[in-house]
Design a protein around this motif. Sequence first.
Motif, mmCIF file in Angstrom:
data_model
loop_
_atom_site.group_PDB
_atom_site.id
_atom_site.type_symbol
_atom_site.label_atom_id
_atom_site.label_comp_id
_atom_site.label_asym_id
_atom_site.label_seq_id
_atom_site.Cartn_x
_atom_site.Cartn_y
_atom_site.Cartn_z
ATOM 1 N N LYS A 1 35.096 -7.225 40.725
ATOM 2 C CA LYS A 1 35.683 -8.314 39.950
ATOM 3 C C LYS A 1 35.743 -7.929 38.479
ATOM 4 N N ASP A 2 36.675 -8.543 37.743
ATOM 5 C CA ASP A 2 36.725 -8.269 36.308
ATOM 6 C C ASP A 2 35.558 -8.965 35.618
ATOM 7 N N ARG A 3 35.354 -8.648 34.337
ATOM 8 C CA ARG A 3 34.185 -9.134 33.613
ATOM 9 C C ARG A 3 34.122 -10.653 33.577
ATOM 10 N N TYR A 4 35.263 -11.295 33.377
ATOM 11 C CA TYR A 4 35.275 -12.758 33.340
ATOM 12 C C TYR A 4 34.802 -13.340 34.663
ATOM 13 N N GLU A 5 35.296 -12.832 35.780
ATOM 14 C CA GLU A 5 34.906 -13.333 37.099
ATOM 15 C C GLU A 5 33.428 -13.066 37.363
ATOM 16 N N GLN A 6 32.940 -11.911 36.922
ATOM 17 C CA GLN A 6 31.525 -11.590 37.110
ATOM 18 C C GLN A 6 30.636 -12.571 36.360
ATOM 19 N N VAL A 7 30.996 -12.840 35.100
ATOM 20 C CA VAL A 7 30.192 -13.761 34.288
ATOM 21 C C VAL A 7 30.225 -15.164 34.872
ATOM 22 N N HIS A 8 31.396 -15.584 35.305
ATOM 23 C CA HIS A 8 31.514 -16.910 35.912
ATOM 24 C C HIS A 8 30.689 -17.004 37.204
ATOM 25 N N HIS A 9 30.796 -15.982 38.033
ATOM 26 C CA HIS A 9 30.059 -15.963 39.302
ATOM 27 C C HIS A 9 28.551 -15.941 39.046
ATOM 28 N N LEU A 10 28.142 -15.161 38.048
ATOM 29 C CA LEU A 10 26.721 -15.107 37.690
ATOM 30 C C LEU A 10 26.233 -16.472 37.219
ATOM 31 N N HIS A 11 27.026 -17.131 36.391
ATOM 32 C CA HIS A 11 26.649 -18.451 35.878
ATOM 33 C C HIS A 11 26.468 -19.458 37.009
ATOM 34 N N MET A 12 27.436 -19.492 37.927
ATOM 35 C CA MET A 12 27.356 -20.429 39.038
ATOM 36 C C MET A 12 26.166 -20.119 39.943
ATOM 37 N N THR A 13 25.896 -18.843 40.146
ATOM 38 C CA THR A 13 24.769 -18.444 40.990
ATOM 39 C C THR A 13 23.441 -18.839 40.361
ATOM 40 N N LEU A 14 23.294 -18.563 39.070
ATOM 41 C CA LEU A 14 22.058 -18.926 38.363
ATOM 42 C C LEU A 14 21.833 -20.435 38.391
ATOM 43 N N LEU A 15 22.876 -21.190 38.128
ATOM 44 C CA LEU A 15 22.754 -22.646 38.087
ATOM 45 C C LEU A 15 22.410 -23.202 39.470
ATOM 46 N N ALA A 16 23.161 -22.798 40.480
ATOM 47 C CA ALA A 16 22.950 -23.332 41.830
ATOM 48 C C ALA A 16 21.577 -22.943 42.363
ATOM 49 N N PHE A 17 21.195 -21.686 42.171
ATOM 50 C CA PHE A 17 19.923 -21.208 42.722
ATOM 51 C C PHE A 17 18.735 -21.835 42.005
ATOM 52 N N THR A 18 18.825 -21.950 40.684
ATOM 53 C CA THR A 18 17.731 -22.561 39.922
ATOM 54 C C THR A 18 17.585 -24.045 40.240
ATOM 55 N N LEU A 19 18.713 -24.749 40.308
ATOM 56 C CA LEU A 19 18.671 -26.173 40.664
ATOM 57 C C LEU A 19 18.089 -26.352 42.059
ATOM 58 N N ASN A 20 18.487 -25.499 42.975
ATOM 59 C CA ASN A 20 17.947 -25.534 44.330
ATOM 60 C C ASN A 20 16.428 -25.382 44.311
ATOM 61 N N PHE A 21 15.937 -24.388 43.604
ATOM 62 C CA PHE A 21 14.510 -24.072 43.597
ATOM 63 C C PHE A 21 13.675 -25.197 42.990
ATOM 64 N N VAL A 22 14.079 -25.676 41.803
ATOM 65 C CA VAL A 22 13.265 -26.697 41.137
ATOM 66 C C VAL A 22 13.369 -28.043 41.844
ATOM 67 N N SER A 23 14.528 -28.351 42.432
ATOM 68 C CA SER A 23 14.685 -29.625 43.141
ATOM 69 C C SER A 23 13.824 -29.663 44.397
ATOM 70 N N VAL A 24 13.856 -28.576 45.164
ATOM 71 C CA VAL A 24 13.020 -28.510 46.367
ATOM 72 C C VAL A 24 11.544 -28.584 45.994
ATOM 73 N N GLY A 25 11.156 -27.881 44.925
ATOM 74 C CA GLY A 25 9.765 -27.931 44.476
ATOM 75 C C GLY A 25 9.345 -29.324 44.055
ATOM 76 N N ALA A 26 10.219 -30.020 43.321
ATOM 77 C CA ALA A 26 9.894 -31.367 42.844
ATOM 78 C C ALA A 26 9.779 -32.353 44.002
ATOM 79 N N VAL A 27 10.724 -32.306 44.935
ATOM 80 C CA VAL A 27 10.675 -33.210 46.091
ATOM 81 C C VAL A 27 9.436 -32.935 46.931
#
Length: 255
Positions: free
Chosen positions: A84-110
């Motif tokens: 992927k080009d740099r823009y797509e990589q950065v976007h994909h990285l951002h979405m992955t970080l956000l989704a994975f982090t939200l998943n982890f902290v939400s499951v931990g909190a519940v």
Amino acid sequence: MFQQYYKKDFQRYIPDWITTIIIFLAFACYLEWAIPYARPFKLSNPDIQHQFAEVQIVNDFGLYVLTFIIPLTIMCALIFTSKKDRYEQVHHLHMTLLAFTLNFVSVGAVTDFLKIWISRPRPDFLSRCLPKPDTPLDTYVTIEVCSTFTEATNWRLIDGMKSCPSGHSSLAMSGAIFLALWLTYEWKLTKTSSVHWWILSWGYVLVGACIGISRSIDYRHHLTDILFGFLLGGVGAFLSYKKYFPIETADNLPL
């Protein structure tokens, strides 16, 4: 290119990051240390008579490495080695970080919220409690009969009342299932894809399962606590992934 990404994409998800940070703070600063409801128990209950394991198969540090650091490292490495080009990589990285982090902290909190209110004694509870000699065996008693109970907080005793659900199991499965879903759609796997690709994408779930099973071996959790944790982690991972990486076609379903 990065400026364009920042303006169009990053700012759009600022509320999501704020929500994620708030959940993390609630999880790390309050729920992890909250005092659970002191549920009565019987000394004659064989389910809480196991010995306390001083050394755990997977301790807290190992849990975070196996369920958060390693899956995130795998995903980041695949993003930056993609075509992927740099823009797509950065976007994909951002979405992955956000989704994975939200998943982890939400499951931990519940998980921690449920631990506090269910307040089920762990299998090794009595070895944490060390009941006083005159405590009746077949009568429901409270933690006041524990010789380790004092006005000063005894964290080992308090933690002994937080068995259900298993936090190791929920976090392990949340990380493993999320990674499996991410790899499945990153590699565009379908029912006709070679089986070795399915093994590669879903194999890490076995690591999550082993982490959960280790909690039974260490007598930190009952089997139902572990199964409940698996369910929480799996549901959390699926919902978090679906939120930021929508499933668009039936051909890509991981079934």
